[in-house]
Design an enzyme around this catalytic site. Sequence first.
Site, PDB file in Angstrom:
ATOM      1  N   PHE A   1       0.858  -1.188   0.000  1.00 38.53           N
ATOM      2  CA  PHE A   1       0.000   0.000   0.000  1.00 38.53           C
ATOM      3  C   PHE A   1       0.899   1.244   0.000  1.00 38.53           C
ATOM      4  O   PHE A   1       1.898   1.294   0.729  1.00 38.53           O
ATOM      5  CB  PHE A   1      -0.893  -0.038   1.247  1.00 38.53           C
ATOM      6  CG  PHE A   1      -2.022   0.933   1.209  1.00 38.53           C
ATOM      7  CD1 PHE A   1      -3.102   0.735   0.368  1.00 38.53           C
ATOM      8  CD2 PHE A   1      -2.015   2.048   2.015  1.00 38.53           C
ATOM      9  CE1 PHE A   1      -4.165   1.631   0.332  1.00 38.53           C
ATOM     10  CE2 PHE A   1      -3.073   2.950   2.000  1.00 38.53           C
ATOM     11  CZ  PHE A   1      -4.139   2.741   1.151  1.00 38.53           C
TER      12      PHE A   1
ATOM     13  N   ASP B   1       1.591  -5.620   8.333  1.00 39.61           N
ATOM     14  CA  ASP B   1       0.416  -4.758   8.204  1.00 39.61           C
ATOM     15  C   ASP B   1      -0.778  -5.701   8.039  1.00 39.61           C
ATOM     16  O   ASP B   1      -0.857  -6.461   7.068  1.00 39.61           O
ATOM     17  CB  ASP B   1       0.609  -3.854   6.975  1.00 39.61           C
ATOM     18  CG  ASP B   1      -0.605  -2.967   6.680  1.00 39.61           C
ATOM     19  OD1 ASP B   1      -1.724  -3.325   7.098  1.00 39.61           O
ATOM     20  OD2 ASP B   1      -0.432  -1.948   5.989  1.00 39.61           O
TER      21      ASP B   1
ATOM     22  N   TYR C   1     -11.286   0.348  10.824  1.00 40.32           N
ATOM     23  CA  TYR C   1     -12.491   0.732  10.056  1.00 40.32           C
ATOM     24  C   TYR C   1     -12.855  -0.218   8.924  1.00 40.32           C
ATOM     25  O   TYR C   1     -13.885  -0.031   8.295  1.00 40.32           O
ATOM     26  CB  TYR C   1     -12.358   2.157   9.498  1.00 40.32           C
ATOM     27  CG  TYR C   1     -11.070   2.446   8.739  1.00 40.32           C
ATOM     28  CD1 TYR C   1     -10.912   2.026   7.432  1.00 40.32           C
ATOM     29  CD2 TYR C   1     -10.039   3.159   9.336  1.00 40.32           C
ATOM     30  CE1 TYR C   1      -9.743   2.293   6.741  1.00 40.32           C
ATOM     31  CE2 TYR C   1      -8.858   3.439   8.658  1.00 40.32           C
ATOM     32  CZ  TYR C   1      -8.717   3.002   7.374  1.00 40.32           C
ATOM     33  OH  TYR C   1      -7.565   3.259   6.700  1.00 40.32           O
ATOM     34  N   LYS C   2     -12.013  -1.225   8.663  1.00 44.88           N
ATOM     35  CA  LYS C   2     -12.339  -2.143   7.550  1.00 44.88           C
ATOM     36  C   LYS C   2     -13.194  -3.289   8.102  1.00 44.88           C
ATOM     37  O   LYS C   2     -14.344  -3.068   8.482  1.00 44.88           O
ATOM     38  CB  LYS C   2     -11.049  -2.638   6.914  1.00 44.88           C
ATOM     39  CG  LYS C   2     -10.218  -1.528   6.270  1.00 44.88           C
ATOM     40  CD  LYS C   2      -8.979  -2.100   5.639  1.00 44.88           C
ATOM     41  CE  LYS C   2      -7.996  -1.043   5.185  1.00 44.88           C
ATOM     42  NZ  LYS C   2      -8.484  -0.232   4.072  1.00 44.88           N
TER      43      LYS C   2
ATOM     44  N   ARG D   1     -12.857  -4.598  -7.035  1.00 43.75           N
ATOM     45  CA  ARG D   1     -12.558  -5.280  -5.768  1.00 43.75           C
ATOM     46  C   ARG D   1     -13.856  -5.519  -4.998  1.00 43.75           C
ATOM     47  O   ARG D   1     -14.633  -4.593  -4.787  1.00 43.75           O
ATOM     48  CB  ARG D   1     -11.623  -4.363  -4.985  1.00 43.75           C
ATOM     49  CG  ARG D   1     -10.853  -4.993  -3.887  1.00 43.75           C
ATOM     50  CD  ARG D   1      -9.844  -4.034  -3.323  1.00 43.75           C
ATOM     51  NE  ARG D   1     -10.457  -2.927  -2.612  1.00 43.75           N
ATOM     52  CZ  ARG D   1      -9.917  -2.307  -1.565  1.00 43.75           C
ATOM     53  NH1 ARG D   1      -8.737  -2.681  -1.128  1.00 43.75           N
ATOM     54  NH2 ARG D   1     -10.512  -1.302  -0.956  1.00 43.75           N
TER      55      ARG D   1
HETATM   56  C1  LIG Z   1      -2.792  -2.090   3.493  1.00 48.00           C
HETATM   57  C2  LIG Z   1      -3.053  -0.739   4.080  1.00 48.00           C
HETATM   58  N1  LIG Z   1      -2.126  -0.160   4.855  1.00 48.00           N
HETATM   59  C3  LIG Z   1      -2.310   1.070   5.370  1.00 48.00           C
HETATM   60  C4  LIG Z   1      -3.475   1.770   5.161  1.00 48.00           C
HETATM   61  C5  LIG Z   1      -3.624   3.164   5.710  1.00 48.00           C
HETATM   62  O1  LIG Z   1      -4.445   3.227   6.835  1.00 48.00           O
HETATM   63  P1  LIG Z   1      -4.673   4.615   7.618  1.00 48.00           P
HETATM   64  O2  LIG Z   1      -5.513   5.481   6.760  1.00 48.00           O
HETATM   65  O3  LIG Z   1      -5.381   4.195   8.885  1.00 48.00           O
HETATM   66  O4  LIG Z   1      -3.348   5.208   7.891  1.00 48.00           O
HETATM   67  C6  LIG Z   1      -4.487   1.193   4.383  1.00 48.00           C
HETATM   68  C7  LIG Z   1      -5.751   1.925   4.135  1.00 48.00           C
HETATM   69  O5  LIG Z   1      -6.611   1.526   3.412  1.00 48.00           O
HETATM   70  C8  LIG Z   1      -4.267  -0.085   3.823  1.00 48.00           C
HETATM   71  O6  LIG Z   1      -5.183  -0.672   3.032  1.00 48.00           O
END
Ligand SMILES: Cc1ncc(COP(=O)(O)O)c(C=O)c1O
Length: 410
Positions: free
Chosen positions: A125, A196, A221-222, A369
Amino acid sequence: MTTRAVCAALDATDSLAPLREEFNLNEGEIYLDGNSLGPVSHSAVSRVNDVMNRQWAKDLVRGWNDDSWMALPTQLGDRIAPLIGAMPGEVVVADTLTILLAKLIGGALELRPDRRVVLTDVANFHSDLYIVDAVASRATRPLTVRAIDRGALAEELSDDVALVMLTQVDYRTGEMLDLSGITTLVHDAGALMLWDFAHSTGAVPLDVEGANVDFAAGCGYKYLNGGPGAPAFAYVRRTWQGVLKNPLPGWLGHARPFDFELTYDPAAGVQAFVTSSPSIIALESLSGALDVFERTSMKELRAKSLALTDLFIDLVESRVPGVFDVVTPREHERRGSQVALRHVEAYGVVQAMIERGVVGDFRAPDICRFGFTPLYLRYVDVFDAVEILAQVMNSEAFLDERFTTRKPVT
Ligand SMILES: Cc1ncc(COP(=O)(O)O)c(C=O)c1O
């Protein structure tokens, strides 16, 4: 091909089916985006109402003591711990995922002072890539961050690697990585492992204890359904507590915050990873969301998640054969709880489906997705979603010129 009647029969015997009633879902909509933002639960609403109308309204500043607000980051951490296979006292809820990754990366780099390389995944990400670069560039020694093809990890590991940071379920493809195998490989090279869990927590069973994971962080939040921008969580294995330092120290990670001492003395345990005042409304929303998880187990959720994703893939292949490249792995041990379909007009496909009441999302450049959350999705929802997908593809509704301009959030 599985019929709708077969799907209805599966729903009728599904032991998780009653949990759907715990959520406030839009009538007639099929929500396949719980991997981006989980829906609101009645329990989250009632806990937030209680904070607003009683705790905050009546107790005011007394709430910090009388409603145990200060304890929420570690209390919620202890409730997330079983979802990832951690022990009580190893998880804390705070900040957002990128910020917690920054804290864990910064702390971890100081634990391998003689090593100069950090490995991550080029397909990670983007926020993870930004933060690892930023933290490494500010370390007390020169460091190189290498964003590699994760398939080449074994070859890239050396005695110069301090830390490996990977996302366990790929946010685009839904591929799930081998938590235990990769952590062992990294440890065998003398490096530390940071995972992560954004697309893993609440979606797939995790065993950080058995896999000997050093550090991890995930989203609220997911799949956890904590609400938009919900706080994240960090896992610090107990053997690293008191050793790993929080590079962003603040008063609420101090052993005695209300002594107002001028020198930082970290609190014992994971509390040291709290920096600032906890966001109580957001934490209570997450707390309500976690109530639902306490009525089931990750084993049960995983079994239904795999059944839903298997069904979706099979139906897509029989209803719209040859139209999509299914990029999510077929093997169960390599699949998270989402299915990614590649198509050159992926954005239009997703938008046309949303108009027809099936909510998924688009990830650039060409991925549709779809997330499958067993807490509230029915087998008939999967069947109906694929019927709508077939209508969209057969009518070419996805080519509508309204979909040529992308909205800011895809
Ligand atoms: C794999 C991954 N890492 C990090 C994040 C970032 O999260 P945050 O907005 O809480 O920093 C996301 C957000 O969708 C994500 O999908």
